[in-house]
Design an enzyme around this catalytic site. Sequence first.
Site, PDB file in Angstrom:
ATOM      1  N   SER A  66       0.824  -1.215   0.000  1.00 29.34           N
ATOM      2  CA  SER A  66       0.000   0.000   0.000  1.00 29.34           C
ATOM      3  C   SER A  66       0.856   1.262   0.000  1.00 29.34           C
ATOM      4  O   SER A  66       1.998   1.264   0.457  1.00 29.34           O
ATOM      5  CB  SER A  66      -0.922   0.021   1.221  1.00 29.34           C
TER       6      SER A  66
HETATM    7  N1  SAM Z   1      -1.141  -4.677   4.048  1.00 28.29           N
HETATM    8  C1  SAM Z   1      -0.384  -4.976   2.851  1.00 28.29           C
HETATM    9  C2  SAM Z   1       1.015  -4.443   2.880  1.00 28.29           C
HETATM   10  O1  SAM Z   1       1.373  -3.780   3.850  1.00 28.29           O
HETATM   11  O2  SAM Z   1       1.750  -4.750   1.946  1.00 28.29           O
HETATM   12  C3  SAM Z   1      -1.059  -4.483   1.590  1.00 28.29           C
HETATM   13  C4  SAM Z   1      -1.968  -5.441   1.148  1.00 28.29           C
HETATM   14  S1  SAM Z   1      -2.599  -5.494  -0.463  1.00 28.29           S
HETATM   15  C5  SAM Z   1      -3.165  -3.868  -0.783  1.00 28.29           C
HETATM   16  C6  SAM Z   1      -4.055  -6.423  -0.058  1.00 28.29           C
HETATM   17  C7  SAM Z   1      -3.765  -7.841   0.391  1.00 28.29           C
HETATM   18  O3  SAM Z   1      -4.989  -8.435   0.828  1.00 28.29           O
HETATM   19  C8  SAM Z   1      -3.234  -8.738  -0.720  1.00 28.29           C
HETATM   20  O4  SAM Z   1      -2.047  -9.343  -0.314  1.00 28.29           O
HETATM   21  C9  SAM Z   1      -4.354  -9.758  -0.911  1.00 28.29           C
HETATM   22  O5  SAM Z   1      -3.908 -11.032  -1.331  1.00 28.29           O
HETATM   23  C10 SAM Z   1      -4.964  -9.806   0.486  1.00 28.29           C
HETATM   24  N2  SAM Z   1      -6.332 -10.321   0.553  1.00 28.29           N
HETATM   25  C11 SAM Z   1      -7.350 -10.156  -0.326  1.00 28.29           C
HETATM   26  N3  SAM Z   1      -8.436 -10.791   0.111  1.00 28.29           N
HETATM   27  C12 SAM Z   1      -8.121 -11.373   1.294  1.00 28.29           C
HETATM   28  C13 SAM Z   1      -8.839 -12.190   2.233  1.00 28.29           C
HETATM   29  N4  SAM Z   1     -10.117 -12.527   2.045  1.00 28.29           N
HETATM   30  N5  SAM Z   1      -8.187 -12.612   3.334  1.00 28.29           N
HETATM   31  C14 SAM Z   1      -6.880 -12.285   3.552  1.00 28.29           C
HETATM   32  N6  SAM Z   1      -6.159 -11.535   2.693  1.00 28.29           N
HETATM   33  C15 SAM Z   1      -6.771 -11.080   1.586  1.00 28.29           C
END
Ligand code: SAM
Length: 218
Positions: A66
């Site tokens: 992010s």
């Molecule tokens: N917090 C992260 C970082 O600091 O890098 C950014 C995350 S990215 C914008 C969103 C993340 O949410 C992705 O890695 C994606 O695979 C995960 N994600 C999407 N749906 C999800 C779910 N139902 N449960 C857990 N993780 C999920």
Amino acid sequence: MTLTDTYKHKGLRKALIKTIMEKGISQPAVLDAINKVPRHFFFDAAFLQHAYADKAFPIGQGQTISQPYTVAFQTEKLEIKPGDKVLEIGTGSGYQACVLLEMGANVYTIEYIEELYQQTRKFLPKIGYKPHFFLGDGSKGLPTHAPYDKIIVTAGCPSVPSELIDQLKPGGILVIPVGDNERQKMIRIKKIDNKKLKKEEFDYFSFVPLKGEKGWSL
Ligand code: SAM
């Protein structure tokens, strides 16, 4: 990837802090935490100039680390206190988890994509950060370790899953981006007690979609 933190990196981080302060981030503890986490550790050395730009960046599997402003904004809204038990939904690169750990939180983080889970679970301890890692669908929270003081969702949600409210302690806070696949409004829900919620709405952001049962796709 460079695992040294030089004066040059520290200087770039100071400049990033200035940028996010100009955009409205003001809580000293949040700024301090962003200042402490070496964001370039999450990037290939060839992409150093991207590490301290205020923007999201691809981390593989169609996902992103992010934007620093977004990380800071969500962290401010969580009102983290040292010792808070925090659930992060969407581990991704682990950067947000490191910021929460720097603030003294006890972090539980869940990731849906196995490759990212494995990668981040191995990498974070190498740079000194130790959240509790989980693999699975976090769209319904992580009931086995509930309740939490704070819950942060780092992917865009179609609506607020009631399970997340249920897994908050009384007095707890949920910060979650809700909207369509283009943009999502940042929502904060404070669970005043088991009967009363306080909902606040903030700016629009643009996250990758939440997957899973309460997300956009399985
Ligand atoms: N917090 C992260 C970082 O600091 O890098 C950014 C995350 S990215 C914008 C969103 C993340 O949410 C992705 O890695 C994606 O695979 C995960 N994600 C999407 N749906 C999800 C779910 N139902 N449960 C857990 N993780 C999920």
